[in-house]
Write an enzyme that holds these catalytic residues in place. Structure first.
Site, mmCIF file in Angstrom:
data_model
loop_
_atom_site.group_PDB
_atom_site.id
_atom_site.type_symbol
_atom_site.label_atom_id
_atom_site.label_comp_id
_atom_site.label_asym_id
_atom_site.label_seq_id
_atom_site.Cartn_x
_atom_site.Cartn_y
_atom_site.Cartn_z
ATOM 1 N N LYS A 51 0.817 -1.215 0.000
ATOM 2 C CA LYS A 51 0.000 0.000 0.000
ATOM 3 C C LYS A 51 0.850 1.264 0.000
ATOM 4 O O LYS A 51 1.832 1.351 0.723
ATOM 5 C CB LYS A 51 -0.893 -0.017 1.251
ATOM 6 N N GLY A 56 6.732 0.672 5.431
ATOM 7 C CA GLY A 56 7.592 -0.270 4.692
ATOM 8 C C GLY A 56 7.569 -0.013 3.194
ATOM 9 O O GLY A 56 8.599 -0.081 2.522
ATOM 10 N N CYS A 57 6.393 0.322 2.681
ATOM 11 C CA CYS A 57 6.254 0.548 1.237
ATOM 12 C C CYS A 57 6.910 1.849 0.824
ATOM 13 O O CYS A 57 7.501 1.958 -0.246
ATOM 14 C CB CYS A 57 4.780 0.554 0.849
ATOM 15 N N THR A 58 6.827 2.844 1.698
ATOM 16 C CA THR A 58 7.488 4.121 1.431
ATOM 17 C C THR A 58 9.000 3.919 1.429
ATOM 18 O O THR A 58 9.689 4.398 0.523
ATOM 19 C CB THR A 58 7.059 5.172 2.478
ATOM 20 N N ALA A 61 9.939 2.124 -1.839
ATOM 21 C CA ALA A 61 9.848 3.011 -3.008
ATOM 22 C C ALA A 61 11.025 3.985 -3.022
ATOM 23 O O ALA A 61 11.632 4.230 -4.063
ATOM 24 C CB ALA A 61 8.519 3.768 -2.981
#
Length: 160
Positions: A51, A56-58, A61
Site C-alpha cells: 500500500k 515499509g512501502c514508502t 519506493a
C-alpha cells in the site's frame, strides 16, 4: 503495516525460468503499460507492494528511487504495482519524487497472476521480479519485511 501470521506470508513465487504473465495496467503519467507491446524485447523490474504511504512501502519506493540510476543506466525500467488507485499513486509518486511509474491493479488480477496476493485479505505481498528481455522470470526476491534487500538482490542478479 498490518501484522500477519507467518503462515499468511508463506507462498510460492513464480519460479525462475517461468514465462512472466502478461499485463496491461493503468500507470501514473496518464498512460497504460502493456507488457506485450510497451515492454516487448525489454528486461524490466516489477515490484509488488501492499500500500502507498505505509512505512515499509514508502521505504522500499524510496530505496528504488535512490538506486534508480543503476537500473536506468542498464536500460531496465522499474514499475511498482499495488491495488491503490492512480490518484493515490500520483500523490505517492509526487511526494517521494519517484522517477519510475506506479501501476494500479485495483482488482488484484495481476498481483494474483504473479503470486503476489496474500490469500483472504487480498493485499499484495512485497515481492520483486526481474524479468528478462524474453519475458521470463530471471530473479525473484520475496522478503516481506526487508525492503532494502529487494534492490540489492535485483542489482546483483542483473550484474550476473
Amino acid at each position: 503495516e498490518p501484522f500477519l501470521p507467518t503462515s499468511a506470508l508463506s507462498f510460492m513465487a513464480l519460479k525462475i525460468g517461468n514465462t512472466a504473465p502478461k499485463f496491461n495496467l493503468k500507470s501514473t503519467g496518464e498512460k497504460s503499460i502493456d507488457s506485450s507491446t510497451d515492454l516487448k524485447g525489454k528486461a524490466y523490474i516489477l515490484y509488488f507492494y501492499p500500500k502507498d504511504f505505509t512505512p515499509g512501502c514508502t521505504a522500499e519506493a524510496c530505496e528504488f528511487r535512490d538506486q534508480f540510476e543503476a537500473f536506468r543506466n542498464l536500460d531496465i525500467p522499474v514499475y511498482g504495482i499495488s491495488r491503490d488507485t492512480i490518484s493515490t499513486h500520483e500523490r505517492f509518486k509526487k511526494e517521494h519524487k519517484l522517477p519510475f511509474d506506479l501501476l494500479s491493479d485495483p482488482n488484484g488480477e495481476v498481483c494474483k497472476a504473479y503470486d503476489a496476493l496474500i490469500p483472504l485479505i487480498k493485499m499484495p505481498k512485497r515481492i520483486t521480479y526481474l524479468i528478462n528481455s524474453e519475458h521470463k522470470i530471471a530473479a525473484v526476491f520475496s522478503e516481506m519485511f526487508e525492503s532494502k534487500g529487494h534492490i540489492e538482490s535485483m542489482l546483483s542478479s542483473i550484474k550476473k
